[in-house]
Design a protein around this motif. Structure first.
Motif, short mmCIF file in Angstrom:
data_model
loop_
_atom_site.label_atom_id
_atom_site.label_comp_id
_atom_site.label_asym_id
_atom_site.label_seq_id
_atom_site.Cartn_x
_atom_site.Cartn_y
_atom_site.Cartn_z
N LEU A 15 -6.79 -15.93 -28.70
CA LEU A 15 -6.89 -17.13 -27.85
C LEU A 15 -8.28 -17.24 -27.23
O LEU A 15 -8.95 -16.24 -27.03
N ALA A 16 -8.67 -18.46 -26.88
CA ALA A 16 -9.88 -18.67 -26.10
C ALA A 16 -9.68 -19.91 -25.23
O ALA A 16 -8.85 -20.76 -25.55
N VAL A 17 -10.41 -19.97 -24.09
CA VAL A 17 -10.22 -21.06 -23.14
C VAL A 17 -11.57 -21.62 -22.70
O VAL A 17 -12.50 -20.87 -22.39
N VAL A 18 -11.69 -22.95 -22.66
CA VAL A 18 -12.84 -23.61 -22.06
C VAL A 18 -12.34 -24.36 -20.82
O VAL A 18 -11.37 -25.11 -20.91
N THR A 19 -12.99 -24.14 -19.68
CA THR A 19 -12.60 -24.88 -18.47
C THR A 19 -13.71 -25.87 -18.11
O THR A 19 -14.89 -25.60 -18.31
N ASN A 20 -13.31 -27.01 -17.59
CA ASN A 20 -14.25 -28.04 -17.10
C ASN A 20 -13.92 -28.30 -15.66
O ASN A 20 -12.95 -29.01 -15.37
N ASP A 21 -14.69 -27.75 -14.74
CA ASP A 21 -14.36 -28.01 -13.34
C ASP A 21 -15.20 -29.12 -12.78
O ASP A 21 -16.35 -29.31 -13.16
N ILE A 22 -14.60 -29.87 -11.86
CA ILE A 22 -15.35 -30.90 -11.16
C ILE A 22 -16.46 -30.22 -10.38
O ILE A 22 -17.58 -30.68 -10.29
N ASP A 28 -9.21 -11.75 -21.73
CA ASP A 28 -10.51 -11.09 -21.68
C ASP A 28 -11.57 -12.12 -21.22
O ASP A 28 -11.66 -13.20 -21.80
N PRO A 29 -12.34 -11.80 -20.16
CA PRO A 29 -13.32 -12.77 -19.64
C PRO A 29 -14.29 -13.29 -20.69
O PRO A 29 -14.78 -14.42 -20.58
N ASP A 30 -14.53 -12.52 -21.73
CA ASP A 30 -15.45 -12.97 -22.79
C ASP A 30 -14.84 -14.11 -23.61
O ASP A 30 -15.52 -14.76 -24.39
N ARG A 31 -13.55 -14.35 -23.42
CA ARG A 31 -12.86 -15.42 -24.15
C ARG A 31 -12.74 -16.69 -23.31
O ARG A 31 -12.02 -17.62 -23.66
N ILE A 32 -13.42 -16.72 -22.15
CA ILE A 32 -13.36 -17.88 -21.25
C ILE A 32 -14.77 -18.43 -21.05
O ILE A 32 -15.68 -17.69 -20.71
N GLU A 33 -14.96 -19.72 -21.29
CA GLU A 33 -16.24 -20.37 -21.04
C GLU A 33 -16.02 -21.51 -20.04
O GLU A 33 -15.05 -22.25 -20.14
N ALA A 34 -16.94 -21.62 -19.07
CA ALA A 34 -16.86 -22.72 -18.09
C ALA A 34 -17.97 -23.72 -18.37
O ALA A 34 -19.11 -23.36 -18.58
N VAL A 35 -17.61 -25.00 -18.38
CA VAL A 35 -18.58 -26.08 -18.62
C VAL A 35 -18.77 -26.87 -17.33
O VAL A 35 -17.80 -27.18 -16.64
N GLN A 36 -20.03 -27.17 -16.99
CA GLN A 36 -20.30 -28.02 -15.83
C GLN A 36 -20.30 -29.48 -16.25
O GLN A 36 -20.82 -29.82 -17.31
N THR A 37 -19.71 -30.33 -15.43
CA THR A 37 -19.45 -31.69 -15.90
C THR A 37 -20.25 -32.78 -15.19
O THR A 37 -20.00 -33.96 -15.43
N ALA A 96 -17.15 -35.54 -19.89
CA ALA A 96 -17.43 -34.31 -20.65
C ALA A 96 -16.39 -34.00 -21.71
O ALA A 96 -16.65 -33.20 -22.60
N VAL A 97 -15.22 -34.62 -21.63
CA VAL A 97 -14.22 -34.38 -22.69
C VAL A 97 -13.95 -35.64 -23.51
O VAL A 97 -13.19 -35.59 -24.47
N PHE A 152 -23.76 -30.18 -11.52
CA PHE A 152 -24.49 -30.42 -12.77
C PHE A 152 -24.85 -29.10 -13.45
O PHE A 152 -24.94 -28.06 -12.81
N ALA A 153 -25.07 -29.19 -14.77
CA ALA A 153 -25.42 -27.99 -15.54
C ALA A 153 -26.87 -27.58 -15.30
O ALA A 153 -27.26 -26.45 -15.56
N SER A 154 -27.70 -28.52 -14.83
CA SER A 154 -29.08 -28.17 -14.46
C SER A 154 -29.58 -29.14 -13.41
O SER A 154 -28.99 -30.19 -13.22
#
Lengths: 220, 231
Positions: free
Chosen positions: A48-55, A71-80, A87-88, B229-231
């Motif tokens: 499994l892997a997870v991408v999160t998009n937080d406000i 496992d933390p290496d399986r989680i990526e956070a995206v800035q939106t 972003a989605v 923001f990302a940057s």
């Protein structure tokens, strides 16, 4: 319509084997709790892997890491950039990048892309995900399914969470079920109470069915 | 004559290349109290245009020129590698370089679909954003000066949108500000296009107008808590 090669760019030339599942819905309805539940139940049996998009901040990613469900290496956070739905939906570049990095590192069978929590107009781009579920809650009132919006009407699965609160907020679950069935034209709806039944059994059952059918067709 | 309609696509903030999530230093400038209203925003944007904007414009113009001058397959791999080194050398902040490469990769994804060409695959998987933009403009049928103009426009347009979301700036007032900047954008594009022509073939001769403030803001942003923001 969505093929396993969806997304374009470098990765489009490689056939991917993961199912990408979007988890959307308004703020506070239980998206992260649901993602944690799916990680707990499905994590031991598949990659499994997870991408999160937080406000704001990386709270959801931090929550998942702290919960120790993955496992933390399986989680990526995206800035939106203040616009989680952009972003989605409109510009999925950062999310695609995150998903592809996770796929390259871990070859997951399932990638969960959790949206930042926006409003009822939110929906995922088919360039980013294969299937999407939309989470609303009973505390938002039993009129929410009737109000519709792309997430409520067109998602592959509608999850109505916090059924334990129905008597406290005067919400009628039968009304919600009836309205949801009407606006969704037969697409599935499940009711959950993640606080008392943290296994999210109805969602897991639906997802297992979709994963089994994945080789034939990853999208409806 | 140039392919104007295609250029408008590349300059459109709706281009799905990840730009919407980048503030170009504005978020940190707002946090630090440097930007808080339309007056301080204009000062910030003029500074950004003269430094990071001019640099992006020159690099984009150079990359564009290399593609248009050398036909369908573009320049040899060595030139792209040299250009990459020179752009990195002009960007001291590691955070800024990472952001530039993430945006470059996202833009290439769009270019590969919209203007397919072997050049897209020769420029590297994670080129700097300005390099990818130069390639994009060339493949879309534009000139070096067009590439500089699109880069300069993006260098102020993206941060201006970020300011609008962060400060609740009046969108009409903001557009008036961007209109005031327009002649300066045209001058920047002309200058950068000429600089790229002068450096043709040798990226080491490109000017290095980047200023330190944006690098400091980028580094601060990378380690900041609670950012949007990302940057």
């Amino acid at each position: 319509m969505t093929s396993p090669q969806a997304g374009g760019g470098d990765a489009s030339t490689r056939r991917r084997t993961s199912l990408r599942l979007g988890v959307g819905g308004p703020v506070g309805t239980g998206k992260t709790a649901l993602v944690a539940a799916l990680c707990r139940v499905l994590g031991p049996e598949m990659s499994l892997a997870v991408v999160t998009n937080d406000i704001y901040t990386t709270e959801d990613a931090d929550f998942l890491r702290a919960a120790g469900v993955l496992d933390p290496d399986r989680i990526e956070a995206v800035q939106t950039g203040c616009c989680p739905h952009t972003a989605v939906r409109d510009d999925i570049a950062a999310n695609l990048d995150a998903v592809e990095q996770l796929e390259a590192r871990h070859e997951p069978a399932l990638v969960l892309v959790e949206s930042g929590g926006d409003n009822l107009t939110m929906t995922f781009s088919k360039g980013l995900i294969d299937l999407q579920l939309f989470v609303i809650d009973v505390a938002g009132g039993d009129k929410v399914p009737r109000k519709g919006g792309p997430g409520v009407t067109a998602s592959d699965l509608l999850v109505v969470n916090k059924t334990d609160l129905a008597p406290l907020v005067g919400a009628d679950l039968d009304v919600m079920a009836r309205d949801a069935a009407r606006v969704r034209e037969g697409r599935p709806v499940v009711f959950t109470d993640l606080r008392n039944e943290p296994g999210a059994a109805p969602v897991v059952a639906w997802l297992r069915g979709r994963l089994r059918g994945q080789d034939a067709a990853p999208s409806p | 004559m140039t392919a104007t309609a295609a250029l408008l696509l590349l300059a459109d903030s709706r281009l799905p290349a990840g730009g919407h999530a980048h503030s170009g230093g504005v978020e940190q400038a707002v946090s630090a109290g440097r930007v808080g209203d339309i007056v301080t925003l204009e000062r910030f944007l003029r500074g950004r245009l003269a430094t990071a904007g001019a640099q992006a414009a020159t690099v984009a113009a150079f990359a564009c020129l290399e593609v248009t001058d050398r036909g369908a397959s573009g320049p040899a791999g060595g030139l792209w590698s040299d250009l990459d080194t020179e752009v990195s050398a002009r960007m001291p902040s590691p955070a800024q370089r990472a952001v530039s490469r993430a945006q470059g990769r996202a833009l290439l994804r769009v270019v590969a679909a919209a203007w397919p060409s072997p050049v897209v695959h020769r420029v590297g998987a994670r080129p700097h954003h300005a390099v990818a933009l130069g390639v994009a403009v060339a493949l879309a049928g534009g000139t070096a000066r067009d590439a500089a103009l699109v880069a300069a426009t993006g260098a102020v347009g993206g941060p201006a949108s970020a300011a609008l979301r962060l400060l609740g700036t009046d969108p009409v007032e903001l557009t008036a500000l961007l209109a005031r900047l327009a002649p300066e954008l045209d001058r920047c594009a002309a200058r950068s296009g000429a600089d790229a022509v002068a450096a043709a073939g040798d990226p080491a001769r490109l000017p290095a107008p980047n200023g330190p403030l944006l690098d400091v803001l980028a580094e601060r942003h990378a380690s900041a808590e609670g950012k949007l923001f990302a940057s």
